[in-house]
Motif scaffolding. Sequence first.
Motif, short mmCIF file in Angstrom:
data_model
loop_
_atom_site.label_atom_id
_atom_site.label_comp_id
_atom_site.label_asym_id
_atom_site.label_seq_id
_atom_site.Cartn_x
_atom_site.Cartn_y
_atom_site.Cartn_z
N MET A 210 35.11 40.37 39.81
CA MET A 210 36.44 40.94 39.99
C MET A 210 37.35 40.55 38.82
SD MET A 210 38.36 42.79 41.96
CE MET A 210 37.65 42.77 43.60
N PRO A 211 37.99 41.52 38.16
CA PRO A 211 38.91 41.17 37.08
C PRO A 211 40.18 40.55 37.67
CG PRO A 211 39.01 43.52 37.50
CD PRO A 211 37.90 42.97 38.38
N GLU A 212 40.83 39.69 36.89
CA GLU A 212 42.06 39.05 37.32
C GLU A 212 43.26 39.91 36.96
OE1 GLU A 212 42.61 34.97 36.23
OE2 GLU A 212 40.45 34.56 36.43
N ARG A 213 44.09 40.16 37.94
CA ARG A 213 45.29 40.97 37.71
C ARG A 213 46.20 40.28 36.70
NH1 ARG A 213 47.40 45.10 41.90
NH2 ARG A 213 48.88 46.15 40.58
N VAL A 214 46.73 41.06 35.76
CA VAL A 214 47.61 40.55 34.72
C VAL A 214 49.03 40.94 35.07
CG1 VAL A 214 48.20 40.65 32.26
CG2 VAL A 214 45.80 40.75 32.98
N ARG A 215 49.90 39.96 35.06
CA ARG A 215 51.33 40.21 35.34
C ARG A 215 52.05 40.47 34.02
NH1 ARG A 215 50.40 41.20 40.24
NH2 ARG A 215 49.72 39.47 41.54
N VAL B 281 42.37 49.16 32.83
CA VAL B 281 43.69 49.74 32.60
C VAL B 281 43.89 50.89 33.57
CG1 VAL B 281 45.21 50.85 30.90
CG2 VAL B 281 43.55 49.12 30.14
N ALA B 282 44.91 50.79 34.40
CA ALA B 282 45.23 51.83 35.38
C ALA B 282 46.74 51.83 35.55
CB ALA B 282 44.51 51.54 36.69
N ASP B 283 47.22 52.02 36.77
CA ASP B 283 48.64 51.85 37.06
C ASP B 283 48.96 50.37 37.16
OD1 ASP B 283 48.89 54.58 37.11
OD2 ASP B 283 48.71 54.72 39.28
N TRP B 284 47.96 49.56 36.98
CA TRP B 284 48.04 48.10 36.93
C TRP B 284 47.06 47.64 35.88
CZ3 TRP B 284 43.42 45.92 38.97
CH2 TRP B 284 42.61 46.83 39.67
N LEU B 285 47.11 46.38 35.53
CA LEU B 285 46.28 45.84 34.45
C LEU B 285 45.54 44.61 34.96
CD1 LEU B 285 45.84 46.33 31.33
CD2 LEU B 285 47.52 44.52 30.97
N ALA B 286 44.26 44.49 34.62
CA ALA B 286 43.47 43.33 35.02
C ALA B 286 42.53 42.96 33.87
CB ALA B 286 42.66 43.63 36.28
N TRP C 298 51.35 49.10 28.50
CA TRP C 298 50.73 47.88 29.01
C TRP C 298 50.64 46.83 27.92
CZ3 TRP C 298 51.08 46.24 33.53
CH2 TRP C 298 50.97 47.08 34.63
N GLY C 299 50.29 47.24 26.72
CA GLY C 299 50.22 46.30 25.60
C GLY C 299 51.57 45.65 25.35
N ALA C 300 52.63 46.46 25.34
CA ALA C 300 53.98 45.91 25.13
C ALA C 300 54.37 44.95 26.25
CB ALA C 300 54.99 47.04 25.02
N SER C 301 53.97 45.26 27.47
CA SER C 301 54.37 44.42 28.60
C SER C 301 53.68 43.06 28.60
CB SER C 301 54.12 45.14 29.93
OG SER C 301 52.75 45.16 30.23
N VAL C 302 52.52 42.95 27.93
CA VAL C 302 51.82 41.66 27.86
C VAL C 302 51.83 41.08 26.44
CG1 VAL C 302 50.35 42.12 29.86
CG2 VAL C 302 49.52 42.73 27.58
N GLY C 303 52.53 41.75 25.52
CA GLY C 303 52.64 41.24 24.16
C GLY C 303 51.35 41.32 23.35
N PHE D 148 40.38 53.08 33.19
CA PHE D 148 40.07 52.98 31.77
C PHE D 148 39.71 51.53 31.45
CE2 PHE D 148 42.99 56.63 31.80
CZ PHE D 148 42.18 57.56 31.16
N LEU D 149 39.01 51.36 30.36
CA LEU D 149 38.70 50.04 29.83
C LEU D 149 39.38 49.90 28.48
CD1 LEU D 149 34.90 49.89 30.67
CD2 LEU D 149 36.72 48.55 31.77
N GLY D 150 39.91 48.71 28.19
CA GLY D 150 40.56 48.46 26.92
C GLY D 150 40.22 47.07 26.41
N ILE D 151 40.62 46.81 25.16
CA ILE D 151 40.39 45.51 24.54
C ILE D 151 41.58 45.19 23.66
CG2 ILE D 151 39.13 46.47 22.58
CD1 ILE D 151 37.27 43.98 22.74
N ASP D 152 41.97 43.90 23.64
CA ASP D 152 43.10 43.51 22.79
C ASP D 152 42.62 42.77 21.54
OD1 ASP D 152 42.72 40.78 23.39
OD2 ASP D 152 44.41 40.68 24.78
N GLU D 153 43.57 42.33 20.73
CA GLU D 153 43.22 41.67 19.46
C GLU D 153 42.54 40.32 19.65
OE1 GLU D 153 47.69 40.77 20.06
OE2 GLU D 153 46.33 42.43 20.45
N ASN D 154 42.58 39.77 20.86
CA ASN D 154 41.88 38.51 21.16
C ASN D 154 40.54 38.76 21.86
OD1 ASN D 154 43.96 36.93 20.08
ND2 ASN D 154 45.10 37.04 21.99
N SER D 155 40.08 40.00 21.85
CA SER D 155 38.80 40.42 22.46
C SER D 155 38.79 40.37 23.98
CB SER D 155 37.61 39.60 21.91
OG SER D 155 37.50 39.77 20.52
N VAL D 156 39.98 40.31 24.61
CA VAL D 156 40.05 40.36 26.07
C VAL D 156 39.80 41.80 26.51
CG1 VAL D 156 41.54 40.06 28.09
CG2 VAL D 156 41.64 38.42 26.21
#
Length: 148
Positions: free
Chosen positions: A141-146, A119-124, A87-92, A107-115
């Motif tokens: 409601m979290p926003e789905r990430v493409r 995290v599931a079979d999809w990302l929001a 998922w990280g690679a797919s969103v850079g 699951f819950l995750g966080i990126d380097e920008n604190s977003v």
Amino acid sequence: MTSRFTRETEKTLRGAGWYPGRTVDTAVWRVPLEESGFVFPEAAERFLAEFGGLSVDHGGPGLTRAKEPFEFDPLLALGEDDRFGEWGASVGRVIAPLGELDRGRFFLGIDENSVIYLVADWLASFGAGDEGLEHLVLGVMPERVRAS
């Protein structure tokens, strides 16, 4: 009460053991997860130092979705380094685990920008920093990430 969070969010977090200035050692999570292939950006370190180990067991109606229980224990994602990495690679972004939402349903995750992510079979995305935490607590409601 501080003005950092809404009254409801602060009450919920304090009920789980958080307080302003709280700091915990993140090595208990970071070391075993890095050994299994996870990468921890500074934003993950900062978030876990303040909120790591908290568990919120609430439910009921939220603002735009039901409030769901969550736990900030990144070890709950052991064995999921491929999912977070893909998922990280797919969103850079580098996405590190934070814990679980809805008793392991997501699951819950966080990126380097604190977003903060669901995290599931999809990302929001719940949003970045304190706003993302507010959304998680208040039932936004979290926003789905493409993927890019």
